[in-house]
Scaffold this motif. Structure first.
Motif, short mmCIF file in Angstrom:
data_model
loop_
_atom_site.label_atom_id
_atom_site.label_comp_id
_atom_site.label_asym_id
_atom_site.label_seq_id
_atom_site.Cartn_x
_atom_site.Cartn_y
_atom_site.Cartn_z
N GLN A 18 136.99 80.57 53.12
CA GLN A 18 136.20 79.51 53.74
C GLN A 18 135.10 80.09 54.61
OE1 GLN A 18 136.54 76.26 53.22
NE2 GLN A 18 138.43 76.27 52.03
N ALA A 19 135.42 81.16 55.36
CA ALA A 19 134.41 81.77 56.22
C ALA A 19 133.29 82.39 55.40
CB ALA A 19 135.07 82.83 57.11
N GLN A 20 133.64 83.06 54.30
CA GLN A 20 132.62 83.65 53.43
C GLN A 20 131.75 82.56 52.82
OE1 GLN A 20 134.74 85.98 50.57
NE2 GLN A 20 134.76 87.82 51.84
N ALA A 21 132.38 81.49 52.40
CA ALA A 21 131.63 80.42 51.74
C ALA A 21 130.65 79.75 52.68
CB ALA A 21 132.61 79.39 51.18
N ARG A 22 131.02 79.65 53.97
CA ARG A 22 130.13 78.99 54.94
C ARG A 22 128.87 79.81 55.21
NH1 ARG A 22 135.07 77.12 57.25
NH2 ARG A 22 135.29 79.01 58.51
N VAL A 23 128.96 81.14 55.13
CA VAL A 23 127.79 81.97 55.44
C VAL A 23 127.04 82.38 54.18
CG1 VAL A 23 128.87 82.86 57.52
CG2 VAL A 23 129.11 84.13 55.39
N ALA A 24 127.61 82.14 53.00
CA ALA A 24 126.95 82.53 51.74
C ALA A 24 125.71 81.67 51.54
CB ALA A 24 127.90 82.38 50.57
N PRO A 25 124.58 82.27 51.18
CA PRO A 25 123.37 81.47 50.93
C PRO A 25 123.57 80.58 49.72
CG PRO A 25 123.05 83.73 50.16
CD PRO A 25 124.36 83.71 50.91
N TYR A 44 133.41 81.01 44.07
CA TYR A 44 133.76 81.58 45.36
C TYR A 44 133.13 82.96 45.47
CZ TYR A 44 137.11 77.86 45.93
OH TYR A 44 137.68 76.63 46.05
N PRO A 45 132.82 83.42 46.67
CA PRO A 45 132.23 84.74 46.83
C PRO A 45 133.18 85.84 46.40
CG PRO A 45 132.90 83.81 48.94
CD PRO A 45 133.03 82.72 47.94
N ASN A 46 132.64 87.03 46.20
CA ASN A 46 133.46 88.16 45.79
C ASN A 46 134.48 88.49 46.87
OD1 ASN A 46 134.09 91.19 45.56
ND2 ASN A 46 133.18 90.65 43.58
N ALA A 77 130.00 76.40 48.27
CA ALA A 77 130.95 76.70 49.33
C ALA A 77 132.23 75.94 49.09
CB ALA A 77 130.36 76.30 50.69
N ALA A 78 133.32 76.55 49.50
CA ALA A 78 134.62 75.89 49.34
C ALA A 78 134.65 74.63 50.17
CB ALA A 78 135.74 76.82 49.76
#
Length: 292
Positions: A18-25, A44-46, A77-78
């Protein structure tokens, strides 16, 4: 109500996602022609940095497969989980966890007797309640899914609260051979703990004569709240009561990376098996793998 997770590892991995998804462009959508020629989208991000997370050997691909899918055209994003949703990015759809589930509520079963007039069931009265003390293998009791520790609320429409063990056995003995109607609550004295083996194949606990006597600091067993002075009742839903420790360890070794233990406090367990010989538990208890 927040989302639910089978284990602490599932919770932590999902929080990281969730944290990665929130900051992913956010990537702009390509025209249909370009999109068709491009690689399939990754929802989902890597997760490469999670591959050694909390001592586990995690695969980014496996984690992504265990996550709820998001329809293309929505945010990459998730999305926030719905209240009460069970998320298991590490555990996945674990068959053992499903076999071990202690369901809320009550259910009705129809029990019969075999050609000898037996049900394969022993009951014990504890604290004004009536509980399953023994389910023998390949008997009517095992075939209807009764398990050690289930609470019997009614027998043929009669409330069992306050009954003695002898009264319960007399009621079953006098009941019809073709159909005994019981109302049952799943194992109220027991709880399940789902954990994950580390890269060495260990979950982090020690048993002696069926009882948890030690929990390794920093292990999955410790993180997920496994307690000492509890007896193992089941491993991934398979009853292990009465088995020798080496047999239980073999079952644990074959259980896969996700292990769900069903445990019961020592003081209650000792009441439950009172007057049952170890030989009877070992040789007659139903140790088969239950259906889901």
């Amino acid at each position: 109500m927040a989302a639910l997770y089978p284990s602490l590892e599932d919770l932590k991995v999902d929080q990281t996602i969730q944290a990665q998804a929130r900051v992913a462009p956010r990537m702009p959508f390509l025209p249909i022609q370009e999109r068709a020629a491009s690689q399939p989208s990754v929802l989902y991000p890597n997760l490469a940095e999670l591959e050694n997370y909390m001592g586990l050997s995690l695969s980014s691909q496996e984690v992504q497969q265990n996550l709820p899918q998001i329809l293309e055209g929505t945010s990459t994003a998730a999305s926030d989980p719905s209240p009460g949703q069970v998320l298991a990015p590490v555990s996945g759809n674990s068959l053992g966890t499903r076999r071990a589930e202690i369901k809320p509520g009550v259910r009705e079963i129809h029990l019969c007797k075999d050609e000898r007039g037996k049900t394969g069931l022993r009951l014990r009265a504890i604290d004004k309640g009536l509980f399953v003390q023994l389910v023998q293998a390949s008997t009517p009791a095992s075939l209807v899914g009764l398990r050690f520790g289930d609470q019997i609320l009614q027998i043929d429409g009669r409330d069992c609260a306050g009954w003695s063990t002898d009264k319960a056995h007399r009621a079953v003995k006098k009941a019809s051979a073709e159909k005994i109607v019981m109302v049952v609550r799943d194992r109220p004295f027991q709880r399940t703990v789902t954990m994950h083996k580390d890269s060495t194949g260990h979950a982090g606990f020690v048993i002696k004569k069926g009882k948890v006597v030690s929990v390794v600091k920093g292990s999955s067993a410790a993180r997920n709240g496994l307690l000492t002075n509890h007896y193992l009742c089941e491993v991934n839903g398979q009853n292990v009561i009465g088995l020798k420790d080496k047999d239980v360890r073999e079952i644990l070794a074959m259980a896969g990376n996700v292990v769900t233990l069903t445990v019961i406090p020592t003081v209650i367990y000792e009441h439950m098996i009172k007057k049952l010989s170890p030989t009877l538990l070992h040789h007659t208890m139903d140790h088969s793998i239950p259906d889901v």
